[in-house]
Design an enzyme around this catalytic site. Structure first.
Site, PDB file in Angstrom:
ATOM      1  N   PRO A   7     -53.413  24.995   5.799  1.00 44.91           N
ATOM      2  CA  PRO A   7     -53.489  24.888   4.701  1.00 44.91           C
ATOM      3  C   PRO A   7     -54.339  24.692   4.215  1.00 44.91           C
ATOM      4  O   PRO A   7     -55.810  23.689   4.306  1.00 44.91           O
ATOM      5  CB  PRO A   7     -52.648  23.612   4.550  1.00 44.91           C
ATOM      6  CG  PRO A   7     -53.088  23.484   5.984  1.00 44.91           C
ATOM      7  CD  PRO A   7     -53.372  24.329   6.794  1.00 44.91           C
ATOM      8  N   MET A   8     -55.063  25.261   3.034  1.00 46.27           N
ATOM      9  CA  MET A   8     -56.025  25.450   1.875  1.00 46.27           C
ATOM     10  C   MET A   8     -56.363  24.938   0.689  1.00 46.27           C
ATOM     11  O   MET A   8     -55.368  25.881  -0.742  1.00 46.27           O
ATOM     12  CB  MET A   8     -56.919  26.391   1.976  1.00 46.27           C
ATOM     13  CG  MET A   8     -57.450  27.270   3.744  1.00 46.27           C
ATOM     14  SD  MET A   8     -58.597  28.167   3.875  1.00 46.27           S
ATOM     15  CE  MET A   8     -57.320  29.552   4.226  1.00 46.27           C
ATOM     16  N   MET A   9     -56.499  24.355   0.244  1.00 43.17           N
ATOM     17  CA  MET A   9     -56.330  23.704  -1.224  1.00 43.17           C
ATOM     18  C   MET A   9     -56.595  24.816  -2.173  1.00 43.17           C
ATOM     19  O   MET A   9     -57.535  25.774  -2.278  1.00 43.17           O
ATOM     20  CB  MET A   9     -56.709  22.436  -1.882  1.00 43.17           C
ATOM     21  CG  MET A   9     -55.828  20.771  -0.907  1.00 43.17           C
ATOM     22  SD  MET A   9     -53.792  20.686  -1.819  1.00 43.17           S
ATOM     23  CE  MET A   9     -55.327  20.442  -3.484  1.00 43.17           C
ATOM     24  N   CYS A  90     -57.531  15.423   4.767  1.00 44.06           N
ATOM     25  CA  CYS A  90     -58.478  16.130   3.248  1.00 44.06           C
ATOM     26  C   CYS A  90     -58.833  14.333   2.844  1.00 44.06           C
ATOM     27  O   CYS A  90     -58.763  13.816   2.669  1.00 44.06           O
ATOM     28  CB  CYS A  90     -57.046  16.255   2.550  1.00 44.06           C
ATOM     29  SG  CYS A  90     -58.061  16.910   0.994  1.00 44.06           S
ATOM     30  N   LYS A 129     -51.373  17.081  11.067  1.00 46.23           N
ATOM     31  CA  LYS A 129     -52.985  17.784  10.792  1.00 46.23           C
ATOM     32  C   LYS A 129     -53.623  16.797  10.825  1.00 46.23           C
ATOM     33  O   LYS A 129     -54.063  16.568   9.393  1.00 46.23           O
ATOM     34  CB  LYS A 129     -52.675  19.040  10.186  1.00 46.23           C
ATOM     35  CG  LYS A 129     -54.713  20.078  10.070  1.00 46.23           C
ATOM     36  CD  LYS A 129     -53.783  21.151   9.285  1.00 46.23           C
ATOM     37  CE  LYS A 129     -55.745  21.756   9.087  1.00 46.23           C
ATOM     38  NZ  LYS A 129     -56.594  21.654   8.737  1.00 46.23           N
ATOM     39  N   HIS A 161     -58.316  19.383  13.323  1.00 48.43           N
ATOM     40  CA  HIS A 161     -59.625  20.185  12.318  1.00 48.43           C
ATOM     41  C   HIS A 161     -61.083  19.171  13.613  1.00 48.43           C
ATOM     42  O   HIS A 161     -60.983  18.418  13.315  1.00 48.43           O
ATOM     43  CB  HIS A 161     -59.848  19.599  11.548  1.00 48.43           C
ATOM     44  CG  HIS A 161     -61.414  20.309  10.685  1.00 48.43           C
ATOM     45  ND1 HIS A 161     -61.099  21.203   9.545  1.00 48.43           N
ATOM     46  CD2 HIS A 161     -62.390  20.899  11.034  1.00 48.43           C
ATOM     47  CE1 HIS A 161     -61.964  21.100   8.435  1.00 48.43           C
ATOM     48  NE2 HIS A 161     -63.003  21.248   9.518  1.00 48.43           N
ATOM     49  N   ASN A 201     -58.895  23.996  14.953  1.00 42.47           N
ATOM     50  CA  ASN A 201     -58.784  23.892  13.881  1.00 42.47           C
ATOM     51  C   ASN A 201     -60.206  23.293  13.584  1.00 42.47           C
ATOM     52  O   ASN A 201     -61.051  22.510  13.727  1.00 42.47           O
ATOM     53  CB  ASN A 201     -58.442  23.704  12.773  1.00 42.47           C
ATOM     54  CG  ASN A 201     -58.685  23.401  11.290  1.00 42.47           C
ATOM     55  OD1 ASN A 201     -58.194  22.984  10.575  1.00 42.47           O
ATOM     56  ND2 ASN A 201     -58.770  25.235  11.138  1.00 42.47           N
ATOM     57  N   GLY A 202     -60.871  24.428  12.579  1.00 43.70           N
ATOM     58  CA  GLY A 202     -62.438  24.482  12.093  1.00 43.70           C
ATOM     59  C   GLY A 202     -63.602  25.000  12.693  1.00 43.70           C
ATOM     60  O   GLY A 202     -64.275  25.284  14.052  1.00 43.70           O
ATOM     61  N   ARG A 224     -60.847  28.925   6.264  1.00 46.57           N
ATOM     62  CA  ARG A 224     -61.816  30.827   4.877  1.00 46.57           C
ATOM     63  C   ARG A 224     -61.925  31.633   5.820  1.00 46.57           C
ATOM     64  O   ARG A 224     -61.861  32.549   5.278  1.00 46.57           O
ATOM     65  CB  ARG A 224     -63.478  29.623   5.227  1.00 46.57           C
ATOM     66  CG  ARG A 224     -63.458  28.750   3.778  1.00 46.57           C
ATOM     67  CD  ARG A 224     -64.645  28.034   4.021  1.00 46.57           C
ATOM     68  NE  ARG A 224     -65.124  27.084   5.118  1.00 46.57           N
ATOM     69  CZ  ARG A 224     -65.762  26.350   5.736  1.00 46.57           C
ATOM     70  NH1 ARG A 224     -66.426  26.580   4.724  1.00 46.57           N
ATOM     71  NH2 ARG A 224     -66.085  25.443   6.525  1.00 46.57           N
TER      72      ARG A 224
END
Length: 325
Positions: A7-9, A90, A129, A161, A201-202, A224
């Site tokens: 999920p990416m804002m 986040c 997450k 992450h 993740n990360g 990304r």
């Protein structure tokens, strides 16, 4: 074993997810984080609507009040989502001001209460997450405490992450780059939780890296890399899931996106809402620069239509194998 797109804002909206689904049938897609209050009180179709082709797709919620999280989870389940995920990672100021996101690493009991409330409200999986810790927390302690709490509350999976988040002194962008990655910490968590799903993740940039992580965890998640170079997703189904699939036909992808964009425009949207997620699709190929130029200029003009996508694609020189697929 599972592969997911984070999920990416401002990035993983429905248009982005539709594109990603043209490239991989199996990857688990995540929405942007949606605040529980907005789900309950806001324009639900705008916030939660998605195309049926996006399955499997998970709704990520932000919030810290168990009753509201439960209600938002019920609404998400009714919309057809396959999973509800709670954001405990986040670090943005906006998230902190609402007392959720990464700052919840400091209150694992509250996170557990939220998980338990959502589990009692829905039949679909509820996941979390998180980061490995925040600020001056010792990740060796903080991550174990959080994971123990959420699994005891019934969480079906924990995605980690593999960085700390610094709630003061670093911007959200800096929090994605500056705190050092500690993949081994996530591996140790998995080693202690053999019967529980632990995903990582990360900073994962390639499928080679994802495959290495999957030797020590249950899931690998692109962030990304999936957004800036989405063509990388075309090999997920074959390499991660072992499926015998033909090479992606990028001409067919463009055609599908053009049909989708035309429908979006008919409903009052603009072409750029869709094309902004497609700029990196042909990264590294001859003609990619011209492709980007056309999308970045022509697609933003008033009245722009799907023909802009085809004009941009015409500038790209595909490898022989991909062109013949």
């Amino acid at each position: 074993m599972k592969f997911a797109i984070a999920p990416m804002m401002d990035w993983t909206d429905r248009h982005c997810r539709f594109l990603h689904r043209q490239l991989t049938r199996r990857a688990l897609l995540y929405t942007e984080m949606v605040v529980a209050d907005a789900v309950i009180q806001g324009a639900r179709e705008r916030l939660l609507g998605f195309d049926a082709c996006e399955h499997p797709v998970a709704l990520q919620l932000g919030g810290s009040e168990p009753a509201k999280l439960a209600e938002a989870a019920r609404i998400g389940e009714a919309f057809g989502y396959d999973e509800i995920n709670l954001n405990v990672g986040c670090p943005s100021d906006r998230v902190q001001s609402g007392t959720f996101g990464a700052c919840l690493m400091k209150t694992p009991a509250l996170v557990a209460d939220g998980v338990a409330a959502m589990k009692s409200a829905v039949k679909i999986p509820v996941t979390v997450k998180c980061r490995i810790g925040v600020d001056d927390q010792d990740p060796e302690v903080a991550l174990d405490v959080l994971s123990d709490a959420v699994f005891a509350a019934g969480a079906d999976a924990l995605w980690v992450h593999a960085r700390k988040a610094w709630l003061e002194g670093l911007s959200p962008k800096e929090n994605r780059d500056i705190p050092p990655l500690d993949y081994d910490r996530v591996y140790r968590l998995k080693a202690k939780n053999q019967n529980r799903f632990i995903g990582i993740n990360g900073g994962i940039q390639t499928l080679d890296e994802a495959e290495r992580h999957l030797q020590s965890t249950d899931g690998a998640m692109f962030g990304r890399a999936a957004y800036h170079t989405p063509a990388i997703l075309a090999e997920v189904d074959s390499r991660i899931y072992g499926e015998a699939v033909e090479a992606v036909d990028f001409a067919a992808v463009i055609d599908a996106m053009a049909v989708y964009a035309a429908r979006h425009i008919e409903q009052g949207g603009r072409l750029v809402h869709v094309t902004r997620h497609m700029v990196g699709l042909f990264h590294g190929l001859p003609g990619a620069r011209r492709y980007r130029q056309i999308l970045s200029t022509d697609a933003t003009r008033p009245g722009a239509g799907p023909d802009v996508m085809h004009a941009a694609f015409a500038a790209v020189e595909l490898p022989t194998v991909a062109a013949a697929a």
